[in-house]
Write a protein that holds these residues in place. Sequence first.
Motif, PDB file in Angstrom:
ATOM      1  N   TYR A  24     -48.604 -36.303 138.338  1.00 40.14           N
ATOM      2  CA  TYR A  24     -47.575 -37.573 138.912  1.00 40.14           C
ATOM      3  C   TYR A  24     -46.536 -38.280 138.630  1.00 40.14           C
ATOM      4  O   TYR A  24     -46.816 -39.314 138.521  1.00 40.14           O
ATOM      5  N   GLY A  47     -54.668 -30.850 144.013  1.00 37.46           N
ATOM      6  CA  GLY A  47     -55.435 -31.298 143.805  1.00 37.46           C
ATOM      7  C   GLY A  47     -56.395 -31.902 144.612  1.00 37.46           C
ATOM      8  O   GLY A  47     -57.105 -31.960 145.863  1.00 37.46           O
ATOM      9  N   TYR A  97     -61.932 -37.954 144.934  1.00 33.05           N
ATOM     10  CA  TYR A  97     -61.586 -39.589 145.515  1.00 33.05           C
ATOM     11  C   TYR A  97     -60.087 -38.775 144.926  1.00 33.05           C
ATOM     12  O   TYR A  97     -59.600 -39.084 144.109  1.00 33.05           O
ATOM     13  N   ARG A  98     -58.586 -39.039 146.230  1.00 31.20           N
ATOM     14  CA  ARG A  98     -57.283 -38.271 145.936  1.00 31.20           C
ATOM     15  C   ARG A  98     -56.662 -39.803 146.373  1.00 31.20           C
ATOM     16  O   ARG A  98     -57.144 -40.759 147.456  1.00 31.20           O
ATOM     17  N   VAL A  99     -55.168 -40.395 145.480  1.00 31.20           N
ATOM     18  CA  VAL A  99     -54.761 -41.710 145.787  1.00 31.20           C
ATOM     19  C   VAL A  99     -53.835 -40.705 147.077  1.00 31.20           C
ATOM     20  O   VAL A  99     -53.103 -40.015 146.789  1.00 31.20           O
ATOM     21  N   PHE A 157     -53.913 -44.256 130.172  1.00 26.25           N
ATOM     22  CA  PHE A 157     -54.872 -43.784 131.012  1.00 26.25           C
ATOM     23  C   PHE A 157     -55.658 -43.849 128.768  1.00 26.25           C
ATOM     24  O   PHE A 157     -55.333 -43.292 127.865  1.00 26.25           O
ATOM     25  N   LEU A 202     -60.610 -36.208 136.857  1.00 24.06           N
ATOM     26  CA  LEU A 202     -60.663 -37.516 136.550  1.00 24.06           C
ATOM     27  C   LEU A 202     -62.630 -38.063 136.218  1.00 24.06           C
ATOM     28  O   LEU A 202     -62.871 -38.746 135.635  1.00 24.06           O
ATOM     29  N   ILE A 242     -60.663 -33.772 141.698  1.00 23.14           N
ATOM     30  CA  ILE A 242     -62.606 -33.820 141.148  1.00 23.14           C
ATOM     31  C   ILE A 242     -61.854 -34.402 139.138  1.00 23.14           C
ATOM     32  O   ILE A 242     -62.827 -34.772 138.146  1.00 23.14           O
ATOM     33  N   ASN A 249     -52.281 -35.040 133.723  1.00 28.46           N
ATOM     34  CA  ASN A 249     -51.930 -35.566 135.407  1.00 28.46           C
ATOM     35  C   ASN A 249     -50.711 -36.368 134.940  1.00 28.46           C
ATOM     36  O   ASN A 249     -50.088 -36.604 135.848  1.00 28.46           O
ATOM     37  N   ILE A 276     -50.249 -46.052 139.815  1.00 28.04           N
ATOM     38  CA  ILE A 276     -51.473 -46.092 141.197  1.00 28.04           C
ATOM     39  C   ILE A 276     -51.671 -47.438 141.083  1.00 28.04           C
ATOM     40  O   ILE A 276     -51.452 -48.667 140.031  1.00 28.04           O
ATOM     41  N   SER A 287     -48.733 -45.394 133.815  1.00 30.15           N
ATOM     42  CA  SER A 287     -50.054 -45.080 133.909  1.00 30.15           C
ATOM     43  C   SER A 287     -49.932 -44.836 132.548  1.00 30.15           C
ATOM     44  O   SER A 287     -49.503 -43.935 131.904  1.00 30.15           O
TER      45      SER A 287
HETATM   46  P1  ADP Z   1     -56.546 -34.846 141.623  1.00 28.37           P
HETATM   47  O1  ADP Z   1     -55.269 -34.802 140.314  1.00 28.37           O
HETATM   48  O2  ADP Z   1     -56.975 -32.945 141.261  1.00 28.37           O
HETATM   49  O3  ADP Z   1     -56.563 -35.359 142.343  1.00 28.37           O
HETATM   50  P2  ADP Z   1     -58.116 -36.084 139.441  1.00 28.37           P
HETATM   51  O4  ADP Z   1     -59.482 -36.553 139.300  1.00 28.37           O
HETATM   52  O5  ADP Z   1     -57.712 -35.891 138.402  1.00 28.37           O
HETATM   53  O6  ADP Z   1     -58.083 -35.554 141.081  1.00 28.37           O
HETATM   54  O7  ADP Z   1     -57.067 -38.055 139.719  1.00 28.37           O
HETATM   55  C1  ADP Z   1     -57.871 -38.299 140.938  1.00 28.37           C
HETATM   56  C2  ADP Z   1     -56.258 -39.091 141.307  1.00 28.37           C
HETATM   57  O8  ADP Z   1     -55.921 -39.936 141.148  1.00 28.37           O
HETATM   58  C3  ADP Z   1     -54.925 -38.441 141.526  1.00 28.37           C
HETATM   59  O9  ADP Z   1     -55.074 -37.586 142.989  1.00 28.37           O
HETATM   60  C4  ADP Z   1     -53.959 -38.970 141.472  1.00 28.37           C
HETATM   61  O10 ADP Z   1     -53.110 -40.106 142.769  1.00 28.37           O
HETATM   62  C5  ADP Z   1     -54.199 -40.502 140.815  1.00 28.37           C
HETATM   63  N1  ADP Z   1     -53.511 -39.930 139.466  1.00 28.37           N
HETATM   64  C6  ADP Z   1     -54.320 -39.169 138.375  1.00 28.37           C
HETATM   65  N2  ADP Z   1     -54.199 -39.353 137.131  1.00 28.37           N
HETATM   66  C7  ADP Z   1     -52.557 -40.210 137.550  1.00 28.37           C
HETATM   67  C8  ADP Z   1     -51.712 -40.439 136.742  1.00 28.37           C
HETATM   68  N3  ADP Z   1     -51.165 -40.168 135.436  1.00 28.37           N
HETATM   69  N4  ADP Z   1     -50.340 -40.812 137.706  1.00 28.37           N
HETATM   70  C9  ADP Z   1     -50.804 -41.501 139.023  1.00 28.37           C
HETATM   71  N5  ADP Z   1     -51.843 -41.222 139.351  1.00 28.37           N
HETATM   72  C10 ADP Z   1     -53.106 -40.319 138.784  1.00 28.37           C
END
Ligand code: ADP
Length: 470
Positions: free
Chosen positions: A377, A430, A419-421, A461, A435, A433, A373, A406, A459
């Motif tokens: 991203y 994606g 959930y996806r942003v 994590f 996270l 799934i 990720n 984010i 970001s």
């Molecule tokens: P996916 O990447 O398959 O969409 P994830 O569950 O891994 O699903 O992430 C969920 C959402 O969180 C992503 O769609 C993204 O918008 C956001 N996200 C996750 N990791 C990052 C990151 N390192 N930087 C920015 N946004 C992130």
Amino acid sequence: MLAAIIMSSDDAIISKTLDGIITSWNPAAERLFGYDAKEAIGQHITLIIPDDRLNEEKFIIRQIASGKKVDHFETLRQRKNGQLVPISLTISPVLNSKGKVIGASKIARDISARQQADEKQARLAAIVDTSDDTILSKTLNGIITSWNKAAVRMFGFSEAEAIGRHISLIIPEERIDEEDFIIGEIRKGNKVAHFQTIRQRKDGSLVPISLSVSPIIDKNGNIIGASKIARDISGEQELYRKLKEINAKKDEFIALASHELKTPLTSINGYLQLLEQRISDKKSKDFVQKMRHQVTRLTELVDDILDVSKIEAGKLKLHKAEFDILKVVKNTIDLIANANPGHQLALHTSVKFCNLKGDEHRIEQLLINLLTNAIRYSPDSNKVEIFVSTEQDDVKIGVKDFGLGISQEKLPNIFSRFYRVDDSDTSVSGLGIGLYLCYEIVTRHHGMIWAESKPGFGSTFWFTLPIKDS
Ligand code: ADP
């Protein structure tokens, strides 16, 4: 003294002869009817009787002439300005020293306020009566004091059967304690809202209800009882049960479908491996490798979906054993760095090793998700930093990127399933799934996971895992 009492009375007190001629008229009568004593005395009593009620006077005089009293006779009289006023009349014969009836004394009380209150009461009673919701009231000792038609329909007890009985009439034995709790709240002046419970009908059958209970407060502010509104929620419960059933079917389908997809994928991968060994032509070999890479991606996606359905079905099993988390972190960084040669992954730590008990494979999966990720991203940055430290009984690991970031309002959702942003400028695909799986893996290890982020800056994590398995 009697004269003084009459003068100061709040009730209108009037006397008249048997012919109906007014002989006395107190100040309250002046206030009530608008005529002063001078105007009224000597006039006929019909002065204040509306035309359509003149017959009443004949009846009253007949009663009085025969020595009888007329008690609390409710009627209408007319004020000087023509306005009608509802009154309650008590009329007694006036006797002379020989015991002969020579006239009548009238006491009239204005009951317009009471009538208004009665009307309001009647209106409220009609609303309560026609309500589809069960409405009942009880004293603080639990004695039922009112019971509307919906209550009759819901519980099968008639109004006569319910009023005066203790509320335990409709409480199943094993739920009797709830009543103490509810009355406790009511005594404190609190409301109990949407309390879901079960009550019992006259025939013994149970009914699931949502209950709202409020204190009944008298004019002086004392809590004198409780009103209850109950709604039958068996329909909602049935709907909920059906929804759960459909949802379970969907999860079952996803599990089955992803399982079925895996078999041909494994087989394709096997044949591609064989093919790769058999061909020597560099270009073709390159194609086959690319195909294998895509098959691996597809397999990973199917595995993720399979994991989600396992979590939903409560079937995701952890295989816990002792391992060195630092070694896993280093290996995973190497793995991701090899697959992404353009990126720099820097590990910052003073920890040499850190043994803990957990599912090594799942924790590796967690790290892979966070690192990929961080790369996916961050379209304009090739730097990722990884932090490992120990804090009291936990190991704390952070993955920091310098990518899209984010927004604050989206942050709380990112660990939710699917959930996806959805910021339109991200072209990263994606399923939403990864996270969710990370969250499950960490919490199933009794750790915590969270993210800090600033849009446009990147970001971080973070997650913690207990060093000693709890
Ligand atoms: P996916 O990447 O398959 O969409 P994830 O569950 O891994 O699903 O992430 C969920 C959402 O969180 C992503 O769609 C993204 O918008 C956001 N996200 C996750 N990791 C990052 C990151 N390192 N930087 C920015 N946004 C992130």
